[in-house]
Design a protein around this motif. Structure first.
Motif, PDB file in Angstrom:
ATOM      1  N   TRP A   1       2.718  -4.875  10.921  1.00  0.00           N
ATOM      2  CA  TRP A   1       4.011  -4.297  10.572  1.00  0.00           C
ATOM      3  C   TRP A   1       3.898  -3.603   9.220  1.00  0.00           C
ATOM      4  O   TRP A   1       3.249  -4.108   8.311  1.00  0.00           O
ATOM      5  CB  TRP A   1       5.086  -5.367  10.407  1.00  0.00           C
ATOM      6  N   ALA A   2       4.582  -2.484   9.096  1.00  0.00           N
ATOM      7  CA  ALA A   2       4.733  -1.838   7.792  1.00  0.00           C
ATOM      8  C   ALA A   2       6.225  -1.854   7.457  1.00  0.00           C
ATOM      9  O   ALA A   2       7.017  -1.155   8.083  1.00  0.00           O
ATOM     10  CB  ALA A   2       4.214  -0.410   7.851  1.00  0.00           C
ATOM     11  N   LEU A   3       6.587  -2.695   6.506  1.00  0.00           N
ATOM     12  CA  LEU A   3       7.992  -2.816   6.103  1.00  0.00           C
ATOM     13  C   LEU A   3       8.271  -1.936   4.893  1.00  0.00           C
ATOM     14  O   LEU A   3       7.370  -1.689   4.077  1.00  0.00           O
ATOM     15  CB  LEU A   3       8.328  -4.267   5.738  1.00  0.00           C
ATOM     16  N   ASN A   4       9.521  -1.488   4.783  1.00  0.00           N
ATOM     17  CA  ASN A   4       9.957  -0.862   3.539  1.00  0.00           C
ATOM     18  C   ASN A   4      10.116  -1.987   2.514  1.00  0.00           C
ATOM     19  O   ASN A   4      10.924  -2.897   2.714  1.00  0.00           O
ATOM     20  CB  ASN A   4      11.300  -0.158   3.775  1.00  0.00           C
ATOM     21  N   PRO A   5       9.354  -1.966   1.426  1.00  0.00           N
ATOM     22  CA  PRO A   5       9.399  -3.101   0.495  1.00  0.00           C
ATOM     23  C   PRO A   5      10.747  -3.257  -0.211  1.00  0.00           C
ATOM     24  O   PRO A   5      11.021  -4.315  -0.776  1.00  0.00           O
ATOM     25  CB  PRO A   5       8.286  -2.784  -0.512  1.00  0.00           C
ATOM     26  N   LYS A   6      11.576  -2.237  -0.154  1.00  0.00           N
ATOM     27  CA  LYS A   6      12.885  -2.337  -0.828  1.00  0.00           C
ATOM     28  C   LYS A   6      13.966  -2.912   0.090  1.00  0.00           C
ATOM     29  O   LYS A   6      14.947  -3.471  -0.386  1.00  0.00           O
ATOM     30  CB  LYS A   6      13.316  -0.956  -1.326  1.00  0.00           C
ATOM     31  N   THR A   7      13.776  -2.746   1.411  1.00  0.00           N
ATOM     32  CA  THR A   7      14.836  -3.163   2.337  1.00  0.00           C
ATOM     33  C   THR A   7      14.390  -4.185   3.383  1.00  0.00           C
ATOM     34  O   THR A   7      15.231  -4.833   4.009  1.00  0.00           O
ATOM     35  CB  THR A   7      15.365  -1.935   3.113  1.00  0.00           C
ATOM     36  N   GLY A   8      13.109  -4.293   3.609  1.00  0.00           N
ATOM     37  CA  GLY A   8      12.614  -5.174   4.673  1.00  0.00           C
ATOM     38  C   GLY A   8      12.709  -4.559   6.057  1.00  0.00           C
ATOM     39  O   GLY A   8      12.343  -5.193   7.054  1.00  0.00           O
TER      40      GLY A   8
ATOM     41  N   ALA B   1       0.855  -1.191   0.000  1.00  0.00           N
ATOM     42  CA  ALA B   1       0.000   0.000   0.000  1.00  0.00           C
ATOM     43  C   ALA B   1       0.886   1.234   0.000  1.00  0.00           C
ATOM     44  O   ALA B   1       2.053   1.181   0.407  1.00  0.00           O
ATOM     45  CB  ALA B   1      -0.909  -0.003   1.225  1.00  0.00           C
ATOM     46  N   LYS B   2       0.322   2.334  -0.451  1.00  0.00           N
ATOM     47  CA  LYS B   2       1.085   3.590  -0.490  1.00  0.00           C
ATOM     48  C   LYS B   2       0.345   4.664   0.291  1.00  0.00           C
ATOM     49  O   LYS B   2      -0.866   4.850   0.114  1.00  0.00           O
ATOM     50  CB  LYS B   2       1.268   4.034  -1.946  1.00  0.00           C
ATOM     51  N   GLY B   3       1.081   5.343   1.166  1.00  0.00           N
ATOM     52  CA  GLY B   3       0.485   6.411   1.963  1.00  0.00           C
ATOM     53  C   GLY B   3       0.296   7.674   1.149  1.00  0.00           C
ATOM     54  O   GLY B   3       0.821   7.816   0.041  1.00  0.00           O
ATOM     55  N   LEU B   4      -0.432   8.618   1.720  1.00  0.00           N
ATOM     56  CA  LEU B   4      -0.634   9.895   1.045  1.00  0.00           C
ATOM     57  C   LEU B   4       0.675  10.652   0.904  1.00  0.00           C
ATOM     58  O   LEU B   4       0.806  11.533   0.057  1.00  0.00           O
ATOM     59  CB  LEU B   4      -1.637  10.747   1.841  1.00  0.00           C
ATOM     60  N   ASP B   5       1.668  10.308   1.739  1.00  0.00           N
ATOM     61  CA  ASP B   5       2.986  10.929   1.641  1.00  0.00           C
ATOM     62  C   ASP B   5       3.871  10.257   0.601  1.00  0.00           C
ATOM     63  O   ASP B   5       5.048  10.582   0.462  1.00  0.00           O
ATOM     64  CB  ASP B   5       3.678  10.901   3.014  1.00  0.00           C
ATOM     65  N   GLY B   6       3.330   9.278  -0.109  1.00  0.00           N
ATOM     66  CA  GLY B   6       4.085   8.604  -1.159  1.00  0.00           C
ATOM     67  C   GLY B   6       4.939   7.449  -0.673  1.00  0.00           C
ATOM     68  O   GLY B   6       5.583   6.761  -1.474  1.00  0.00           O
ATOM     69  N   VAL B   7       4.928   7.199   0.624  1.00  0.00           N
ATOM     70  CA  VAL B   7       5.747   6.111   1.173  1.00  0.00           C
ATOM     71  C   VAL B   7       5.004   4.783   1.027  1.00  0.00           C
ATOM     72  O   VAL B   7       3.853   4.652   1.456  1.00  0.00           O
ATOM     73  CB  VAL B   7       6.090   6.373   2.657  1.00  0.00           C
ATOM     74  N   GLU B   8       5.701   3.809   0.431  1.00  0.00           N
ATOM     75  CA  GLU B   8       5.101   2.488   0.272  1.00  0.00           C
ATOM     76  C   GLU B   8       5.319   1.657   1.523  1.00  0.00           C
ATOM     77  O   GLU B   8       6.384   1.681   2.125  1.00  0.00           O
ATOM     78  CB  GLU B   8       5.718   1.762  -0.930  1.00  0.00           C
ATOM     79  N   ASN B   9       4.300   0.912   1.877  1.00  0.00           N
ATOM     80  CA  ASN B   9       4.378  -0.016   3.010  1.00  0.00           C
ATOM     81  C   ASN B   9       4.088  -1.426   2.507  1.00  0.00           C
ATOM     82  O   ASN B   9       3.134  -1.637   1.764  1.00  0.00           O
ATOM     83  CB  ASN B   9       3.321   0.298   4.067  1.00  0.00           C
TER      84      ASN B   9
END
Lengths: 427, 45
Positions: A239-246, A221-229
């Motif tokens: 948990w909300a992980l950074n999909p690029k780093t875990g 999912a993507k937040g309104l701030d553009g950050v993907e979870n």
């Protein structure tokens, strides 16, 4: 099956049903059509016997459907020796159901015995993921396997051989996130694992003991701030992980401390990007959370929380409403912006439930109809809206158990039982 | 007699509850154990 899902994913859409609940499409297929009536003698385009049992859904890529099965042990309670367990990945011609190729992968030492919840879902509960490169099948302790569309093996990756504390076996499905294919290997290694789609090389590992009873599919999912979870349901928290780093971006407690991870759905509702987390045992409840970066969003992380929940089937988000038919066939419609229960009903099943619950599949929306696959009493067709009405109940029967979510295909649906695969549609 | 009946009823209730909870499984092989792991992955900087 027990799982989590996102639907938001307008940014993640790929053509067709390419993973669990249509991957980023969230089981919502408004442009497609499926019949509202079928039976053994009406609107069955083809049916084929499968080489084994299973409760996962097929996936579709161009002219092929892919499905996983298991045989040799624990098939329909037949027993056998655990050493004889095999999992199958089968490619079928979508037009005819004819098998194109099949590979078989032996189980490993230490497979969980056929008892407890494994008698309910078996050893082939993870829906594959598929893309232009090929198909990715998560085969539990036998690992993640990638094959090209011609059946040539591309790679395999070890995901661990541990067991969850109950020995229930894994059920989460792999999902594709950018160049990665991500697996919830909570049962096998208490970790979420990400692999390069092309090479199978492990890119990151997010380990945590809290995952011990996490059976859901992660959701993007993507937040309104553009950050993907990358959202992962764990018992008692999300948990909300950074999909690029875990790496963990944020986490939040959930209502109660259920011993099984809940299901997750996400999407835009009235200008907010929300994740809806439901299920778990024995905690009952559904929580809506605002997704995005680590800075708490305006209004706080939690948007609302209610006592209603679905233990096994994953909810469906559409047009501001959250729909589900839970494992006991109870229908609920919630206002997704407030959590208010707008409607409660019950499917008119003959079966009363008990240990062997009557519904494990999740809803799918095709055109303007909701399709609810029950395990032993066919598919209910429902209207959408605040108060869905049952407009049909259609059966094909083979003595098997239908636990897989139906898959929309051109003009119809693929239905999977523990014995057969059917394509229904107007001929 | 009443005690015996109570014991039987409690035993039946336990079995029913465990079945409803789906707890019929047994622990399989486990690795380093939950206590030897962090509860969650590392936080992002």
């Amino acid at each position: 099956m027990l799982s989590l899902v996102v639907l938001a994913a307008v940014f993640h859409a790929e053509p067709g049903w390419n993973g669990f609940r249509g991957a980023g499409l969230g089981a919502v297929y408004l442009e497609m059509k499926a019949p509202t009536k079928w039976s053994e003698n009406e609107n069955v385009v083809w049916k084929v016997a499968l080489p084994g049992s299973g409760s996962s859904s097929p996936v579709v890529w161009e002219e092929k459907a892919y499905i996983v099965c298991y045989s040799g042990y624990g098939v329909e309670g037949a027993g056998g020796k655990v050493a004889d367990l095999k999992r199958h990945l089968v490619a079928l011609e979508l037009k005819t159901g004819k098998e194109v190729w099949q590979v078989q992968v032996k189980g490993v030492a230490g497979e969980d015995g056929y008892r407890g919840y494994l008698t309910e879902h078996g050893y082939a509960s993870s829906t594959p993921a598929v893309d232009g490169n090929g198909v990715y099948a998560y085969l539990g302790k036998s690992g993640l396997h990638a094959y090209d569309h011609g059946g040539k093996k591309l790679w395999e990756a070890d995901c661990g051989q541990e067991s969850d504390p109950r020995g229930w076996g894994s059920a989460a499905s792999p999902i594709m996130v950018g160049d990665l294919v991500v697996v919830n290997a909570a049962s096998e290694s208490r970790a979420i694992l990400a692999f390069d789609r092309k090479t199978g090389k492990q890119v990151w590992k997010a380990e945590g003991g809290t995952l011990a009873l996490s059976f859901g599919t992660p959701v993007l999912a993507k937040g309104l701030d553009g950050v993907e979870n990358l959202l992962v349901g764990a018992p008692g928290e999300i948990w909300a992980l950074n999909p690029k780093t875990g790496k963990l971006v944020w986490y939040a407690p959930l209502r109660g401390r259920g011993n099984i991870s809940p299901s997750v759905v996400a999407g835009m509702v009235q200008g907010e990007s929300l994740a809806f987390v439901t299920g778990g045992f024995e905690s009952k409840g559904t929580t809506a959370l605002r997704v995005g970066g680590k800075v708490e969003p305006k209004g706080g992380r939690q948007a609302w929380e209610v006592g209603a929940s679905s233990y096994v089937p994953t909810p469906l988000l559409h047009a501001g409403r959250l729909y589900w038919v839970d494992e006991m066939a109870a229908l609920k419609v919630l206002d997704a912006s407030t959590g208010k229960v707008a409607h409660e009903g019950k499917l008119p099943l003959k079966e009363r439930g008990g240990r062997s619950r009557p519904v494990y599949a999740s809803l799918v929306l095709v055109g303007d109809k909701l399709y609810c696959q029950t395990r032993r009493e066919g598919v209910f067709v429902l209207s959408t809206g605040e108060k869905p009405e049952v407009v049909g109940q259609n059966r094909v029967e083979d003595g098997g158990d239908f636990s897989a979510t139906p898959v929309p295909v051109e003009g119809g649906l693929l239905l999977r039982s523990s014995k057969m695969l059917y394509r229904v549609g107007e001929k | 007699m009443n005690q015996m009946r109570m014991v039987i009823l409690v035993a039946i209730a336990c079995v029913v509850c465990l079945n409803l909870a789906g707890c019929g499984g047994g622990p399989g092989p486990q690795g380093k154990g939950e206590k030897d792991r962090p509860a969650r992955p590392a936080m992002e900087d």
